[in-house]
Design a protein around this motif. Structure first.
Motif, short mmCIF file in Angstrom:
data_model
loop_
_atom_site.label_atom_id
_atom_site.label_comp_id
_atom_site.label_asym_id
_atom_site.label_seq_id
_atom_site.Cartn_x
_atom_site.Cartn_y
_atom_site.Cartn_z
N SER A 12 0.81 -1.23 0.00
CA SER A 12 0.00 0.00 0.00
C SER A 12 0.85 1.27 0.00
O SER A 12 0.33 2.35 -0.33
CB SER A 12 -0.97 0.00 1.18
N ASP A 13 2.13 1.16 0.33
CA ASP A 13 2.98 2.35 0.22
C ASP A 13 3.03 2.86 -1.22
O ASP A 13 3.06 4.05 -1.46
CB ASP A 13 4.41 2.05 0.69
N THR A 71 -5.78 -1.64 3.68
CA THR A 71 -6.85 -2.62 3.96
C THR A 71 -8.21 -1.93 3.96
O THR A 71 -9.21 -2.49 3.52
CB THR A 71 -6.63 -3.31 5.33
N SER A 72 -8.23 -0.68 4.43
CA SER A 72 -9.50 0.05 4.47
C SER A 72 -10.02 0.32 3.06
O SER A 72 -11.19 0.07 2.75
CB SER A 72 -9.30 1.35 5.24
N LEU A 89 -21.02 -1.95 7.47
CA LEU A 89 -20.77 -3.09 8.36
C LEU A 89 -20.03 -4.20 7.60
O LEU A 89 -19.11 -4.81 8.14
CB LEU A 89 -22.09 -3.63 8.90
N ILE A 90 -20.44 -4.44 6.36
CA ILE A 90 -19.78 -5.46 5.56
C ILE A 90 -18.32 -5.06 5.30
O ILE A 90 -17.42 -5.90 5.32
CB ILE A 90 -20.54 -5.68 4.23
N ASN A 91 -18.10 -3.76 5.08
CA ASN A 91 -16.73 -3.31 4.86
C ASN A 91 -15.86 -3.56 6.09
O ASN A 91 -14.71 -3.96 5.98
CB ASN A 91 -16.71 -1.82 4.51
N THR A 92 -16.43 -3.30 7.26
CA THR A 92 -15.68 -3.56 8.49
C THR A 92 -15.27 -5.02 8.56
O THR A 92 -14.11 -5.35 8.86
CB THR A 92 -16.56 -3.24 9.72
N PHE A 93 -16.23 -5.88 8.26
CA PHE A 93 -15.96 -7.31 8.26
C PHE A 93 -14.85 -7.65 7.26
O PHE A 93 -13.90 -8.37 7.57
CB PHE A 93 -17.26 -8.06 7.93
N THR A 94 -14.96 -7.07 6.07
CA THR A 94 -13.99 -7.36 5.02
C THR A 94 -12.59 -6.89 5.42
O THR A 94 -11.59 -7.55 5.16
CB THR A 94 -14.41 -6.70 3.70
N GLU A 95 -12.56 -5.73 6.06
CA GLU A 95 -11.25 -5.23 6.46
C GLU A 95 -10.59 -6.16 7.48
O GLU A 95 -9.39 -6.41 7.42
CB GLU A 95 -11.37 -3.80 7.04
N ILE A 96 -11.40 -6.69 8.38
CA ILE A 96 -10.83 -7.64 9.35
C ILE A 96 -10.30 -8.87 8.62
O ILE A 96 -9.20 -9.34 8.89
CB ILE A 96 -11.90 -8.06 10.39
N LEU A 97 -11.07 -9.35 7.64
CA LEU A 97 -10.61 -10.52 6.88
C LEU A 97 -9.23 -10.27 6.27
O LEU A 97 -8.34 -11.10 6.38
CB LEU A 97 -11.58 -10.85 5.74
N ILE A 98 -9.09 -9.09 5.65
CA ILE A 98 -7.83 -8.82 4.94
C ILE A 98 -6.69 -8.57 5.94
O ILE A 98 -5.60 -9.15 5.81
CB ILE A 98 -7.99 -7.61 4.00
N ALA A 99 -6.97 -7.75 6.93
CA ALA A 99 -5.90 -7.35 7.85
C ALA A 99 -5.45 -8.51 8.73
O ALA A 99 -4.27 -8.62 9.08
CB ALA A 99 -6.37 -6.17 8.70
#
Lengths: 206, 545
Positions: B493-494, B500-501, B527-537
């Motif tokens: 991401s640099d 991730t967000s 809410l789904i985005n929050t979930f997805t971010e946890i998955l990725i991070a």
């Protein structure tokens, strides 16, 4: 002339992801540019008041997500818009080619009165970058073809032309409002010939 | 720039507008926390600006009256009318209109709330004729935006007397012919015990058929059709009833003229509207939605709210016993096309888009991850990890379609020949989005929402249990493959700027959505985005432990 009623203008910003819609809005409303790279979720709006001649105008500016998945939400945001700002990135030919479909999409979803003359403004953003791909001439001729849409080259980062572009947005939206006022919001009522009272078959009134 | 100076352009923070606003803005504010000070001004117009999916289902604004644009700030809404604003707008529009037409205020309720349930009886007996005259005049106004330019004024001239209920109607035999078409049929009760009338646009005969039939002319046919409509309805309108309208099959060669529709609407008396409890429009098209702003100006807000869009026959089953109604075959065969499912005839073993994950894997023996996912990811891994805005930037829609077709036909796809990593990225997103059921499945959707709302230290454990135990193994494997890759993208991401967000914002809506479109709200996207971010991070903890 005395100051007339305040007016609220709803403005929608559309264009591919990453062309700078949110940045343009922030530059115009808050005079700030953030280097933070952040995708927009769904849609968001900010308001700003400005004086256009003798009128105090409140612009409600809707910034939308360029992501395809959010486009189904479009209709709710587009409705009742007074002007639509189409944004492209002058370093991205794709974003230029998308202008047409964003415009069509808007007209279908918003279903404005008199779609032929609905006010659009096209912004070619990121002119501060060096790797420019869309020449001014090319963008201008596209705009001319589309019923002479005003075209501005902007830089949300350096604040170039942003104020001017949004002032045109407000003016064109106001002009349209005036036109509609003059046409009167409602057409001449259709006269329905009233039926003879009482009906012929009704014998009691003889 | 002459009159706009920096001093005059202040972002508004005035609270005075808040007093006009009683609508609960909590939901919209939830995702707008970033620019609170500016929200207040916007609230003044909130009653017509709420995005549709933020509203509860019964206020679905497709059918609410939204004025066509600017609102004068000084026109404070009169809250005593209706705290939800929705009727208010209609009333206000109506008031303007009445003023324009020179009606007295006391006619107010007669003209515009004709199908309102309360207070109806008062007007019912004494003022009915008066009501109808006014309503007719008011509802006739539609040409303002020029979309309907048919000359229905002359057609509305109303030179024929209303002999609809004349028993010696010479058209009696023709009416029997109309019945044979089955354009409208009465089909028992719905699930709430209300009489059900079914209208099928696809059964309207084409002009050629009409000309070769006993009707001879289209005018005659439509005249009889209207009479038949009213007669049929006469049998039912004394009790509560609902209309189901199958829109599919309305074509240019069988579509009644706008003039006729107007005439029909004007003829339809209050008695027909009073007991009408719901209208279900099945398979609405963009045409209906496009026309809606026009219709809205002639149909009252109260009527509007009775209308429900039905995109799939399955949704209709919520309200109606499907076995009771005779659904035209044309409608039945059309149905699977709606949403992302292809009709059975068009699905080939090689089809990759608009089908289920299960189907794809069945046709790729020995693979656990579909070829589209593998190829796009491989290409991006080799060419796009450092590309700024990867997965955010758009690609040419025409090229995306071209690649979709190639895949569907089983042809080889070489991303190298296009030389655009964003194209591969968009194809991957499109693939996920076009699956007939999302990777996270419809069944788990409510759980995902609940889960993201929680901020618990053991969130990762809960998510791990959820995806391991409840997600089908096929879906789990694909998800793991995908998230592993997105985790890799985020590591760059640099240079690519996709944290991730950011990745969760562009991918979340492609991984999970609800079958019920009204659930796909902005709040739920977040809410789904929050979930997805946890998955990725937290990929390592979630998938490798």
């Amino acid at each position: 002339m005395a100051l007339r009623k305040k007016v609220l203008l709803k403005v929608i910003i559309l264009g591919d992801s990453g062309v700078g819609k949110t940045s343009l809005m922030n530059q115009f409303v808050n005079r700030k540019f953030s280097n933070q790279y952040k995708a927009t979720i769904g849609a968001d709006f900010l308001t700003k008041e400005l004086q256009i001649d003798d009128r105090l105008v409140t612009m409600q500016i809707w910034d939308t997500a360029g992501q395809e998945r959010f486009q189904s939400l479009g209709v709710a945001f587009y409705r009742g818009a007074d002007c639509c700002v189409l944004v492209m990135d002058v370093t991205s030919p794709t974003s230029f080619k998308s202008l047409e479909s964003w415009k069509d999409e808007f007209l279908i979803q918003a279903g404005p009165r008199d779609p032929e003359n609905f006010p659009f403004v096209v912004l070619g953003n990121k002119v501060d970058l060096e790797n420019r791909m869309i020449p001014t001439r090319k963008a201008q001729s596209w705009c001319q073809e589309k019923n002479n849409i005003p075209y501005y080259e902007t830089s949300a980062k350096e604040g170039v032309n942003v104020e001017k572009a949004f002032e045109t947005v407000a003016r064109n939206a106001l002009a349209r409002e005036k036109e509609i006022d003059q046409q009167a919001d409602f057409p001449i009522p259709i006269r329905i010939p009233q039926q003879e009272d009482p009906p012929k078959r009704d014998g009691c009134s003889c | 720039m002459s009159s706009t100076s920096p001093d005059e352009t202040i972002p508004s923070t005035s609270n005075e507008f808040l007093i006009h606003n009683s609508l609960d803005m909590a939901q919209i504010n939830a995702h707008k926390a970033s620019n609170t000070p500016q929200n207040n001004t916007a609230d003044l117009d909130s009653h017509n600006e709420i995005p549709m999916n933020l509203l509860p289902a019964d206020k679905h604004p497709y059918w609410n009256n939204v004025p066509s644009g600017r609102t004068n700030i000084e026109d404070a809404p009169q809250l005593e009318y209706d705290e939800h604003h929705i009727d208010l707008i209609a009333d206000r529009d109506g008031a303007d209109l009445r003023q324009h037409l020179g009606y007295e205020d006391h006619q107010h309720d007669l003209g515009f709330s004709g199908d309102e349930d309360n207070g109806g009886d008062v007007y019912n007996n004494e003022s009915l004729s008066n009501t109808n005259k006014n309503r007719g005049a008011i509802k006739g106004n539609i040409t303002s935006d020029g979309i309907i330019d048919d000359d229905f004024e002359s057609e509305l001239g109303g030179h024929e007397p209303a002999n609809l209920h004349d028993t010696e109607d010479v058209d009696y035999q023709l009416m029997a012919k109309i019945a044979e078409y089955g354009i409208i049929e009465c089909c028992g009760d719905d699930k709430f015990g209300r009489k059900t009338i079914v209208c099928s646009a696809c059964r309207l005969p084409s002009e050629d058929v009409i000309k070769n039939s006993d009707f001879k002319t289209i005018q005659k046919f439509h005249e009889c059709l209207l009479k038949y409509f009213l007669r049929t309805f006469d049998q039912y309108v004394d009790v509560d009833y609902v209309i189901i309208y199958f829109h599919h099959g309305l074509r240019s060669y069988n579509r009644p003229s706008y003039g006729w529709l107007m005439k029909a609407y004007v003829r339809i008396d209050r008695k027909y509207k009073k007991n009408l409890k719901a209208v279900y429009i099945v398979h609405p098209t963009k045409w209906i939605k496009f026309l809606w702003p026009v219709l809205r100006s002639i149909i009252s807000a109260k009527f509007s709210r009775k209308v429900t869009y039905i995109n799939r026959l399955g949704e209709l089953a919520e309200y109606i016993h499907l076995e009771n109604i005779r659904i035209p075959n044309e409608v039945k065969t059309f149905d699977p096309v709606v949403r992302s499912q292809l009709p059975a005839g068009q699905i080939r073993p090689t089809t990759k888009f608009h089908v289920s994950l299960q189907f794809i894997l069945e046709n790729e023996p020995g693979e656990t991850v579909p070829i589209v996912i593998r190829q796009t990811i491989d290409y991006i891994k080799n060419n796009g990890l450092n590309e700024p805005g990867i997965f955010r930037r758009a690609a040419l829609v025409s090229l995306i379609k071209q690649i979709q077709e190639k895949y569907n036909e089983g042809q080889p796809v070489m991303f190298e020949q296009y030389g655009d990593v964003h194209l591969a990225a968009c194809v991957l997103k499109t693939f996920l989005r076009d699956l007939s059921e999302p990777i996270m499945t419809f069944r788990l959707y409510p759980e995902l929402l609940g889960l993201s709302a929680l901020k618990r230290p053991d969130q990762v454990d809960i998510i791990r249990d959820l995806i391991i135990e409840k997600l089908p193994a096929q879906n789990y494997n694909v998800l793991k493959y995908l998230i592993e890759f997105l985790n890799l993208v985020a590591n760059y991401s640099d240079t690519n700027l996709m944290t991730t967000s950011n990745l969760s914002i562009v991918f979340g809506p492609n991984l999970a959505w609800s079958e019920d479109d009204q659930m796909n709200t902005l709040a739920n996207y977040s809410l789904i985005n929050t979930f997805t971010e946890i998955l990725i991070a937290r990929y390592t903890e979630l998938f490798l432990k």
